[in-house]
Write a protein that holds these residues in place. Sequence first.
Motif, short mmCIF file in Angstrom:
data_model
loop_
_atom_site.label_atom_id
_atom_site.label_comp_id
_atom_site.label_asym_id
_atom_site.label_seq_id
_atom_site.Cartn_x
_atom_site.Cartn_y
_atom_site.Cartn_z
N ASP A 153 0.83 -1.20 0.00
CA ASP A 153 0.00 0.00 0.00
C ASP A 153 0.86 1.26 0.00
OD1 ASP A 153 -2.19 -1.66 0.06
OD2 ASP A 153 -2.45 -1.52 2.25
N ARG A 154 1.97 1.25 0.73
CA ARG A 154 2.84 2.42 0.76
C ARG A 154 3.55 2.62 -0.57
NH1 ARG A 154 3.73 0.51 6.07
NH2 ARG A 154 5.55 -0.68 5.41
N MET A 155 3.79 1.55 -1.32
CA MET A 155 4.39 1.70 -2.64
C MET A 155 3.39 2.32 -3.62
SD MET A 155 6.67 -1.75 -3.15
CE MET A 155 7.14 -1.23 -4.80
N LEU A 156 2.11 2.00 -3.47
CA LEU A 156 1.11 2.59 -4.34
C LEU A 156 0.93 4.07 -4.06
CD1 LEU A 156 -1.57 -0.25 -4.35
CD2 LEU A 156 0.08 0.29 -6.13
N VAL A 157 0.76 4.43 -2.80
CA VAL A 157 0.61 5.83 -2.42
C VAL A 157 1.07 6.01 -0.99
CG1 VAL A 157 -1.80 5.39 -1.79
CG2 VAL A 157 -1.02 7.73 -2.15
N SER A 158 1.87 7.04 -0.75
CA SER A 158 2.37 7.34 0.58
C SER A 158 1.47 8.42 1.18
CB SER A 158 3.83 7.83 0.53
OG SER A 158 4.29 8.19 1.80
N GLU A 159 0.55 8.00 2.06
CA GLU A 159 -0.40 8.95 2.62
C GLU A 159 0.28 10.01 3.49
OE1 GLU A 159 -3.36 6.74 4.68
OE2 GLU A 159 -4.38 6.09 2.84
N GLU A 160 1.36 9.64 4.17
CA GLU A 160 2.00 10.58 5.07
C GLU A 160 2.66 11.74 4.33
OE1 GLU A 160 6.18 8.05 5.44
OE2 GLU A 160 4.79 8.16 7.13
N GLU A 202 -5.60 11.09 11.89
CA GLU A 202 -6.10 9.81 11.44
C GLU A 202 -7.37 9.38 12.17
OE1 GLU A 202 -3.04 6.92 11.75
OE2 GLU A 202 -2.17 7.40 9.80
N ARG A 203 -7.58 9.89 13.35
CA ARG A 203 -8.78 9.53 14.11
C ARG A 203 -10.03 10.14 13.49
NH1 ARG A 203 -9.07 11.52 20.20
NH2 ARG A 203 -9.42 13.46 19.05
N SER A 260 -9.56 3.40 4.93
CA SER A 260 -8.45 4.35 4.97
C SER A 260 -8.70 5.35 6.09
CB SER A 260 -8.31 5.09 3.63
OG SER A 260 -7.32 6.10 3.72
N SER A 261 -7.67 5.61 6.89
CA SER A 261 -7.76 6.58 7.98
C SER A 261 -7.27 7.95 7.56
CB SER A 261 -6.94 6.10 9.18
OG SER A 261 -5.58 5.89 8.80
N TRP A 262 -7.01 8.15 6.27
CA TRP A 262 -6.53 9.45 5.79
C TRP A 262 -7.64 10.48 5.83
CZ3 TRP A 262 -8.00 12.36 1.45
CH2 TRP A 262 -7.16 13.44 1.13
N ARG A 263 -7.33 11.67 6.37
CA ARG A 263 -8.27 12.78 6.43
C ARG A 263 -7.59 14.05 5.94
NH1 ARG A 263 -10.60 8.78 7.27
NH2 ARG A 263 -12.25 8.32 8.78
N TRP A 264 -8.38 14.94 5.35
CA TRP A 264 -7.85 16.17 4.78
C TRP A 264 -8.75 17.33 5.19
CZ3 TRP A 264 -3.22 16.84 2.75
CH2 TRP A 264 -2.92 18.01 2.04
N THR A 298 -13.60 9.07 0.30
CA THR A 298 -14.91 8.87 -0.32
C THR A 298 -15.54 10.16 -0.82
OG1 THR A 298 -16.12 9.09 1.77
CG2 THR A 298 -15.29 6.90 1.19
N GLY A 299 -15.13 11.30 -0.33
CA GLY A 299 -15.76 12.53 -0.77
C GLY A 299 -15.31 13.73 0.02
N VAL A 300 -15.97 14.86 -0.25
CA VAL A 300 -15.62 16.15 0.34
C VAL A 300 -16.89 16.83 0.83
CG1 VAL A 300 -14.50 18.38 -0.02
CG2 VAL A 300 -13.67 16.37 -1.24
#
Length: 541
Positions: free
Chosen positions: A187-194, A323-324, A352-356, A372-374
């Motif tokens: 998963d980290r090779m596909l995309v590095s969320e950090e 991430e929470r 995925s625990s990624w948040r923006w 999933t969306g914005v």
Amino acid sequence: MDYQFPSQLFPGFYNRGPPDSVSQHRSGSWGGYDRVTPVGGAGDLSSWTFTARHQVKGEVWSPTEPAPVPLLSPKHSVLWPSTPPDPMDFVDHMQNFYSDHYQDAFGCMSEILGHDFNFESKKSKLYSANMQKMKRFVDMMKFKKCELAYSSKVMDSYATMLTDVMHTIPPQLLGSLLHEELTGQRDRMLVSEEATGGALAFVPFSHSGSGSQHGCLIYPRRGLHLLNFHTVALQHQREGPSCVDAKSHPPFSFQLRGPVRQISTASLFNHCCVAVRSDHLCGVWRFAETVKPRLLQAINTTEVATCISVSPHILGEVLVASERGAAVLWTVGRGIQKIREDEDNLYFNAKSSWRWCEFSAHPRVILYADRTGVELTDIREKSATTHTLFHISNTSECRSGERLFLSRYLGEVHPFHHLITTQYSAYIIDERFAAMPMIKLDHVMQLPPIFCEIVPGCDASISSGGGSRTTKILLGSHRSQEITMLQYSGGRAEASLSQGPPRSLHRPQDSLKHLPVQIPHRLVTAKSRLSSPALGMTAYV
């Protein structure tokens, strides 16, 4: 605030069904009638002209230099030769081999001459070298020996015989841990969320009379733990390539307690506010062209921070997402206010625990996103009123399995526009007309884009020269170093139009063929250095 909006928009039809469903308003393979708009014509319909939603032609960027130019000079221990060695110079090639591959060059001699060295205290046999003096010299220097370098023959024999019976870690537990680690590495090779957002930023200053553009380049060094503020000058020349002068001023450095993951900047009234995100540490700096950078405040986070964003409206206000699923408004020097918290994904389970989190056109309306969306959130009310801005699989032309990877507020282009990128497409959305993408830009990349840089253009109606420059969107990936340029125009008095196809810009590793000819092992070293994962991306015109 610019509230101007195009007088005529592209008609479109958006369905609530699956992403692969076909709209009813289509004419066979010719597409739907939401792809063109009338340009003008007040007479007969036969005299009308139309403009396509996706233009074929666009501005072309030509590289001025075939090879990347390092901003900082290399270390003295690693000098790049100005001219390659003569292929017939055997002595020079052997010297390079001994320097670069000393283990291969001298490692075999220990096996050949090992029986001729004596490490015991008793007298050595004839024609053997006594190493007692070397041993005493090492002991005198208090050299710390490696415990793993010594082994017992008895223990090695038992380990060989009982390797399938005695286990340090149970096979079931070891197998599950190994599978989890391999899955995480994939998963980290596909995309590095950090690394989303990028750890590189350029803040421009004023122009000088010599035609150079001064600015501050912000970047990490030394394992990403050292934050540098480096004043550089961009020399624009009419003839020949442009260059970057970074030797005039030494950088201001700040030692951090964690690696730099993201850098966010915003300028207001000739002062710049810089927010830096690490895994569990966030800091805010402030500086100007004549004011040295200084740290305003730093905070620790319990959960891993996934996003930091500086307010373009009020200096000193920062958004931090974790991430929470919590998003907080951090006012430097005053405190932290929690404005939203979602433990689950917005619309469906994306695992995925990624948040923006980012600001919008209003200082108290923030953008909250996941895979999933914005959504837009008004934080002035206690109930935190939300409104959907973009929804995966609920928007026209979304693909099956599509996920959101980055959102960017386009305040420098239009006060109400947002860029939303997925692994397949980029969408320009106006927050006043949520859930209606004004334009969709298709891009093809091997890996999802997590870096974004905007080069604003001029609208045709406000351009002093009568012409218009397209707005460039640069999308970059982490591991493959891909950079794709998308172009679009309009969005104010005219409807938004995409200009030209996606264009792939040169990667650093593509410049190897332009470098001087090197011997094979140095070519491998250069390829390895140029192929290292990217940390960020910045651009200025």
